[in-house]
Design an enzyme around this catalytic site. Structure first.
Site, mmCIF file in Angstrom:
data_model
loop_
_atom_site.group_PDB
_atom_site.id
_atom_site.type_symbol
_atom_site.label_atom_id
_atom_site.label_comp_id
_atom_site.label_asym_id
_atom_site.label_seq_id
_atom_site.Cartn_x
_atom_site.Cartn_y
_atom_site.Cartn_z
ATOM 1 N N ARG A 254 0.836 -1.204 0.000
ATOM 2 C CA ARG A 254 0.000 0.000 0.000
ATOM 3 C C ARG A 254 0.872 1.255 0.000
ATOM 4 O O ARG A 254 0.593 2.210 -0.731
ATOM 5 C CB ARG A 254 -0.921 -0.050 1.216
ATOM 6 C CG ARG A 254 -1.856 1.128 1.406
ATOM 7 C CD ARG A 254 -2.868 0.771 2.499
ATOM 8 N NE ARG A 254 -3.467 1.919 3.131
ATOM 9 C CZ ARG A 254 -4.575 2.531 2.709
ATOM 10 N NH1 ARG A 254 -5.187 2.099 1.613
ATOM 11 N NH2 ARG A 254 -5.076 3.546 3.357
ATOM 12 N N HIS A 285 -8.101 7.896 3.484
ATOM 13 C CA HIS A 285 -7.566 8.650 4.604
ATOM 14 C C HIS A 285 -8.503 9.794 4.987
ATOM 15 O O HIS A 285 -9.264 10.296 4.153
ATOM 16 C CB HIS A 285 -6.187 9.228 4.254
ATOM 17 C CG HIS A 285 -5.124 8.182 4.162
ATOM 18 N ND1 HIS A 285 -3.924 8.382 3.511
ATOM 19 C CD2 HIS A 285 -5.071 6.905 4.635
ATOM 20 C CE1 HIS A 285 -3.179 7.300 3.599
ATOM 21 N NE2 HIS A 285 -3.865 6.384 4.272
ATOM 22 N N TYR A 294 2.621 7.956 4.367
ATOM 23 C CA TYR A 294 2.814 6.899 3.385
ATOM 24 C C TYR A 294 3.889 7.249 2.368
ATOM 25 O O TYR A 294 4.391 6.384 1.664
ATOM 26 C CB TYR A 294 1.493 6.644 2.641
ATOM 27 C CG TYR A 294 0.563 5.703 3.360
ATOM 28 C CD1 TYR A 294 0.263 4.448 2.845
ATOM 29 C CD2 TYR A 294 -0.027 6.064 4.559
ATOM 30 C CE1 TYR A 294 -0.580 3.581 3.510
ATOM 31 C CE2 TYR A 294 -0.871 5.209 5.234
ATOM 32 C CZ TYR A 294 -1.136 3.970 4.707
ATOM 33 O OH TYR A 294 -1.969 3.114 5.372
#
Length: 319
Positions: A254, A285, A294
């Site tokens: 991811r 999110h 991320y």
């Protein structure tokens, strides 16, 4: 009041507010079992510390358990079930979070190729693998190609995968959100190929409507998928060599999706700042701050971002 009863009431209250509260509920029920059938006001600080410390070195889970128990005892304090909070006054230093591992395209290809051997050798060396090779390969493609969380991918039903429209419906994800995701033609084709074969890959009657099926005909447990990935990662020769404690995980696919998407936008000359909120929404999110965690800096991302800044700072040179 018995500790176990207070745990039940606290979990029920949390779920009534809309939280799934699964991990916390497991922790609290494990605590009640470990302590035994005693009243909550008989729980002492030494009992709590014994549960928190366990038999292993302190990890990040210590703090997760601590704050879960703190919530329970505050709940009890507000209702007059305890007079003090039996919690440690000093908390150990929180270990560093796992640094995301960004897979290279060669590593991704290596993992996909390594899935072919999964139908040959079972992790325990006997019987057929409980996750067919094509199933696991398609799962990896989905995690990387759409940036799904593992739990979201394994929870997909047949109805959630609309191949004609090239969309996925991710239901009751983190924060109980549901989102509709468009997917690209290559990923849609891979999912379509698996959809045509999925029933032929099972050797027991179908027992679930899950899109991804284990060989037993039911949904694939998260722990099973993670165990198979450890084996697959080893066969592909992928390991951290930066001294980090955590080895590459399924969840890092991811992170890799997010970073590779950003690099692709930079290379296309797209307005990355304008597109970042769209990436955040796609990932499910709540805001950009969560998405930023991320975006681990990689050489490719650093180079593309640097070139973008050069074009902005010196437009006469780039032109």
């Amino acid at each position: 009041m018995k500790l176990a009863r207070v745990v039940e009431d606290y979990v029920a209250l949390k779920r009534a507010t809309g939280l799934r509260f699964r991990t916390a509920a497991v922790t609290l029920k494990a605590f009640a079992r470990a302590v035994g059938p005693i009243d909550i006001d008989d729980v002492g600080q030494d009992t709590v510390e014994t549960f928190l410390n366990g038999a292993r070195p302190i990890r990040s889970s210590w703090h997760l358990k601590y704050y879960t128990l703190a919530g329970l005892f505050r709940f009890a304090l507000q209702r007059g079930l305890v007079s003090t909070l039996p919690l440690p006054s000093l908390l150990p230093k929180r270990p560093a979070y796992a640094t995301p591992y960004i897979y290279s395209t060669d590593e991704l290809r290596g993992m996909l190729d390594a899935t072919a051997a999964m139908d040959v050798v079972h992790p325990q060396g006997h019987q057929a693998a409980s996750i067919p090779a094509l199933t696991f390969r398609t799962l990896l493609l989905l995690l990387y190609g759409a940036g799904l969380r593992l739990g979201e991918a394994l929870a997909l039903t047949v109805e959630d995968v609309d191949l004609a429209a090239s969309t996925l419906v991710v239901r009751n994800a983190k924060f109980t959100k549901t989102r509709l995701l468009p997917i690209g033609p290559k990923l849609a084709s891979a999912l379509g190929h698996y959809a045509e074969q999925r029933l032929a890959l099972i050797d027991r009657p179908l027992s679930a409507n899950a899109f991804f099926l284990g060989r037993h005909g039911g949904a694939i447990p998260r722990a099973t998928a993670e165990r198979y990935f450890v084996i697959l990662r080893g066969r592909a020769g992928i390991a951290r060599r930066d001294g980090a404690y955590f080895q590459p995980r399924l969840h890092d696919l991811r992170h890799t999706f997010a970073v590779h998407r950003l690099v692709a936008w930079y290379r296309q000359g797209a307005d990355v700042q304008r597109l970042l909120p769209q990436l955040s929404t796609y990932l499910g999110h709540l805001g950009l701050a969560e998405t930023q965690t991320y975006l681990t800096m990689t050489p490719d991302l650093l180079r593309e971002a640097g070139q973008c800044f050069e074009r902005y700072a010196h437009p006469e040179v780039s032109s």
